[in-house]
Design an enzyme around this catalytic site. Structure first.
Site, PDB file in Angstrom:
ATOM      1  N   LYS A  40      -0.624   3.013  -2.573  1.00 13.82           N
ATOM      2  CA  LYS A  40      -1.512   2.223  -3.417  1.00 13.82           C
ATOM      3  C   LYS A  40      -2.960   2.689  -3.312  1.00 13.82           C
ATOM      4  O   LYS A  40      -3.621   2.925  -4.292  1.00 13.82           O
ATOM      5  CB  LYS A  40      -1.390   0.748  -3.006  1.00 13.82           C
ATOM      6  CG  LYS A  40      -2.240  -0.203  -3.825  1.00 13.82           C
ATOM      7  CD  LYS A  40      -1.712  -0.325  -5.226  1.00 13.82           C
ATOM      8  CE  LYS A  40      -2.628  -1.089  -6.141  1.00 13.82           C
ATOM      9  NZ  LYS A  40      -2.343  -0.765  -7.545  1.00 13.82           N
ATOM     10  N   GLU A  86       5.944   7.433 -12.587  1.00 16.85           N
ATOM     11  CA  GLU A  86       5.683   6.828 -11.266  1.00 16.85           C
ATOM     12  C   GLU A  86       6.826   5.926 -10.808  1.00 16.85           C
ATOM     13  O   GLU A  86       7.212   5.964  -9.653  1.00 16.85           O
ATOM     14  CB  GLU A  86       4.432   5.939 -11.336  1.00 16.85           C
ATOM     15  CG  GLU A  86       3.122   6.621 -11.107  1.00 16.85           C
ATOM     16  CD  GLU A  86       1.954   5.630 -11.165  1.00 16.85           C
ATOM     17  OE1 GLU A  86       1.090   5.730 -10.301  1.00 16.85           O
ATOM     18  OE2 GLU A  86       1.912   4.764 -12.058  1.00 16.85           O
ATOM     19  N   ARG A 105       0.816  -1.211   0.000  1.00 18.83           N
ATOM     20  CA  ARG A 105       0.000   0.000   0.000  1.00 18.83           C
ATOM     21  C   ARG A 105       0.854   1.268   0.000  1.00 18.83           C
ATOM     22  O   ARG A 105       0.345   2.350  -0.261  1.00 18.83           O
ATOM     23  CB  ARG A 105      -0.917   0.011   1.232  1.00 18.83           C
ATOM     24  CG  ARG A 105      -1.936  -1.113   1.218  1.00 18.83           C
ATOM     25  CD  ARG A 105      -2.557  -1.298   2.578  1.00 18.83           C
ATOM     26  NE  ARG A 105      -3.384  -0.164   2.955  1.00 18.83           N
ATOM     27  CZ  ARG A 105      -4.700  -0.166   2.915  1.00 18.83           C
ATOM     28  NH1 ARG A 105      -5.346  -1.236   2.509  1.00 18.83           N
ATOM     29  NH2 ARG A 105      -5.392   0.877   3.296  1.00 18.83           N
ATOM     30  N   HIS A 156       1.860  23.325 -30.713  1.00 17.98           N
ATOM     31  CA  HIS A 156       1.410  24.453 -29.896  1.00 17.98           C
ATOM     32  C   HIS A 156       2.208  24.575 -28.605  1.00 17.98           C
ATOM     33  O   HIS A 156       1.753  25.213 -27.654  1.00 17.98           O
ATOM     34  CB  HIS A 156      -0.088  24.318 -29.604  1.00 17.98           C
ATOM     35  CG  HIS A 156      -0.922  24.330 -30.841  1.00 17.98           C
ATOM     36  ND1 HIS A 156      -1.017  25.429 -31.667  1.00 17.98           N
ATOM     37  CD2 HIS A 156      -1.663  23.361 -31.432  1.00 17.98           C
ATOM     38  CE1 HIS A 156      -1.797  25.151 -32.702  1.00 17.98           C
ATOM     39  NE2 HIS A 156      -2.196  23.896 -32.586  1.00 17.98           N
TER      40      HIS A 156
HETATM   41  C1  G6P Z   1      -3.185   5.918  -6.245  1.00 18.38           C
HETATM   42  C2  G6P Z   1      -2.488   4.772  -6.932  1.00 18.38           C
HETATM   43  C3  G6P Z   1      -2.827   4.783  -8.416  1.00 18.38           C
HETATM   44  C4  G6P Z   1      -4.327   4.756  -8.607  1.00 18.38           C
HETATM   45  C5  G6P Z   1      -5.011   5.898  -7.858  1.00 18.38           C
HETATM   46  C6  G6P Z   1      -6.529   5.738  -7.830  1.00 18.38           C
HETATM   47  O1  G6P Z   1      -2.631   7.116  -6.652  1.00 18.38           O
HETATM   48  O2  G6P Z   1      -1.091   4.849  -6.773  1.00 18.38           O
HETATM   49  O3  G6P Z   1      -2.257   3.642  -9.033  1.00 18.38           O
HETATM   50  O4  G6P Z   1      -4.623   4.846  -9.968  1.00 18.38           O
HETATM   51  O5  G6P Z   1      -4.592   5.919  -6.500  1.00 18.38           O
HETATM   52  O6  G6P Z   1      -6.835   4.585  -7.099  1.00 18.38           O
HETATM   53  P1  G6P Z   1      -8.168   3.774  -7.231  1.00 18.38           P
HETATM   54  O7  G6P Z   1      -8.052   2.666  -6.214  1.00 18.38           O
HETATM   55  O8  G6P Z   1      -9.283   4.731  -6.903  1.00 18.38           O
HETATM   56  O9  G6P Z   1      -8.261   3.273  -8.623  1.00 18.38           O
END
Ligand code: G6P
Length: 609
Positions: A604, A489, A27, A505
């Site tokens: 995460k 990332e 996480r 542009h």
């Molecule tokens: C975090 C994660 C991303 C993810 C985003 C949205 O930033 O690192 O990988 O796309 O949250 O998370 P979700 O669980 O709502 O898709």
């Protein structure tokens, strides 16, 4: 984001707590800690990895049969040992009387802290969490359950907590409001965690607590109380989904494993789909879909890019006006509301704080209908929407989302075609053709995954760069955005994506021989336009790295590197084109030696705002 584990047993629970923390590492966290109640509260905390904490604990003979543990992702206060959880409170009942771990944010912590400071409590950290420890200590009336029930009513914000008390050595109290918390049931031992994954291998009997619940965890059993302090029964579920997720198999990282799991994840997501029928989305879907005349998509991160792709589908195929908005923006502005626009929240976790808040806000604004596209059946988002489609990606552990994205796209494609069919925009023949394309998708993905060795050869060159541009057009512009997001990332290379027509542009000013320009080149209606944009790059000496459909007639030449994809895959092409971009990011990060599955500063599941 932060993770919680708690346990009460007859045996030494320290190994279970540490194992739970390891399972929650995915996480994202920056410090960790564990505490036991064994002739007083004792704790160990670290700003290093859980493995370090484990070594420290082993050296000290730290043990106990009741305890709490935590991985922290800093919000209030730097990632330092004094800010790591568990937090202890000393005061009128003696030294280290209360211990607390906490996920989320206590919004009214400043006023409570002032009140407690005035009473003489000493604060060791900059966290909002420490007020909970002192407040429980200050309110303690001889019964920890009753005290926590009182205390949570004073807290505002979103939180999950686990609390224990020196004087009640065989008890841990948990509470949730706005952040997930689960109970694990064992034989003569019981557990708490923020995520069932933490308890995989310990127990598969899981109770998902509901908003406002407080739970009393003891060896012999658990008792759950709702927000009105009424004892309630919550059903335990057998959760086995996580047992294989932790196993890396032949892969070096979870991200690589999850990229290669995509054919399976899509097959699972399509299980039971025989046609484009509203029932796929819930019992009331037919009625709801009949009432909507537009779509409003809300999401964050990678999920937002799947929403952007869906906009192209929903408008061109289903003829539905579609807006896509980043949830953290939407929740704080005053949009012009069409109450008949279907709210679509997209989320891997189903717990992302901004997306959840945007969903609640949309309902307050008067939107009548909502659907979640989500990977976690038990999540808050699925509970709070009228309809849902569950992607079956399986647990996604790598912070950089991969299989969640392609399964979201699969679900959104099903939604698009279902709405198109209901609106008389899909012939029986087209329906059959699209069903065949969907069924063949996992096989088509396998042939894209087979391009990995060619992508590895490119990654060597990318690893030496500090900047990269990604270009795409139309349906593949969001794919370029997702490719750039993956690269930044995990490899920390600055990457930006542009719709290729926008190059002249502005971003063209950045193009030199040093700038790799990744181009997503499907053989669709825009291919000739895209070829002109590629010429604009070449004329400035830029190096093109092109993922070209087999039938697009783009071949390698000086400064133009081409990886040939399968033939154009029509509307589903974005699902194929994102895969080599995931592989490029992965292998570039590998070549640069970054921590692929746990990139710096990222989490995460972002359960705080
Ligand atoms: C975090 C994660 C991303 C993810 C985003 C949205 O930033 O690192 O990988 O796309 O949250 O998370 P979700 O669980 O709502 O898709």
């Amino acid at each position: 984001m932060c993770g919680i584990v708690g346990a009460v047993a007859q045996r030494n629970i320290v190994p279970i707590l540490l194992e739970g923390l390891k399972r929650l590492e995915y996480r994202g966290y920056d410090s960790c800690g564990v505490a036991v109640n064994s002739q007083g509260l004792k704790r160990a905390r670290s700003v290093a990895r859980v493995a370090e904490l484990e070594r420290e604990v082993e050296q000290t003979g730290f043990a106990g049969s009741a305890g709490i543990a935590h991985t922290r992702w800093a919000t209030h206060g730097a990632p330092a040992t004094n800010n790591a959880h568990p937090h202890f409170s000393s005061g009128k009942h003696g030294e280290n009387f209360i211990g607390v771990v906490h996920n989320g944010i206590i919004e009214n912590y400043e006023s409570i802290r002032d009140e407690l400071k005035a009473k003489g409590y000493h604060f060791e950290s900059q966290t909002d969490t420490e007020v909970v420890a002192h407040l429980v200590n200050d309110s303690y009336d001889g019964d920890l359950l009753r005290t926590v029930q009182k205390v949570v009513k004073r807290l505002t914000g979103a939180f999950a907590i686990a609390v224990f008390c020196k004087d009640e050595p065989e008890r841990v109290i948990g509470a949730r409001l706005g952040c997930p918390l689960i109970v694990g049931l064992g034989h003569g031992e019981n557990f708490l965690a923020s995520d069932a994954m933490a308890l995989a291998g310990t127990t598969d009997q899981i109770i998902y607590l509901e908003e406002g619940d407080v739970v009393d965890v003891k060896r012999e059993g658990v008792r759950i109380f709702d927000r009105d302090d009424q004892e309630v029964q919550r059903k335990a579920q057998t959760v086995t989904a996580y047992s294989g997720a932790i196993d890396l198999g032949p892969y070096r990282h979870y991200m690589q494993k999850e990229i290669f799991e995509q054919p399976r994840a899509i097959t699972d997501t399509l299980e039971g789909v025989q046609g484009f029928v509203p029932d796929l989305f819930g019992q009331r879907a037919e009625e709801v879909f009949g009432q909507i005349d537009a779509v409003q998509i809300l999401a964050c991160g990678t999920s937002y890019y799947s929403g952007m792709t869906a906009k192209y589908w929903l408008e061109s195929v289903a003829g539905l006006p579609t807006s896509v908005e980043i949830a953290s923006e939407y929740r704080y502005r005053t949009p012009a509301v069409n109450p008949n626009a279907l709210i679509v929240v997209i989320s891997q976790s189903g717990e992302t704080a901004d997306t959840l808040a945007a969903l609640k806000y949309a309902k307050e604004l008067g939107h009548k209908h909502s659907i979640a596209i989500c990977n976690v059946a038990t999540s808050a988002m699925v509970r709070e929407t009228e309809l849902a489609y569950l992607t079956r990606a399986g647990a996604e552990i790598g912070v950089a989302s991969t299989k969640a994205f392609t399964t979201q796209l699969t679900a959104l494609f099903l939604l698009t075609l279902t709405l198109a069919k209901m609106r008389g925009r899909l012939s029986a023949e087209e329906e059959q053709q699209q069903l065949r394309n969907l069924r063949h998708l996992p096989t088509a993905l396998q042939s894209v995954l087979a391009l990995e060795p060619q992508v590895i050869a490119w990654a060597e060159a990318f690893a030496r760069k500090e900047n990269a541009l990604f270009l795409g057009r139309g349906l593949h512009y969001p794919i370029a955005l997702e490719g750039a997001l993956k690269l930044k990332e995990i490899s920390y290379i600055h990457a930006e994506a542009y719709p290729a027509g926008e190059l002249k542009h502005g971003p063209l000013a950045l193009v030199t021989a040093e700038m790799p320009v990744v181009t997503v080149a499907p053989n669709d209606a825009l291919i000739e336009k895209l070829k002109s944009n590629m010429q604009e790059v070449r004329a400035r000496g830029g190096q093109l790295y092109v993922f070209a459909d087999g039938d697009s007639h783009i071949s390698s030449s000086e400064g133009v590197h081409v990886i040939r994809m399968p033939e154009h895959y029509g509307l589903l092409s974005p699902i194929l084109h994102v895969v080599p971009l995931q592989l490029l990011a992965y292998h570039t990060a590998l070549a640069r030696g970054t921590d692929v599955d746990k990139p710096r500063n990222l989490a995460k599941s972002v359960t705080v705002e």
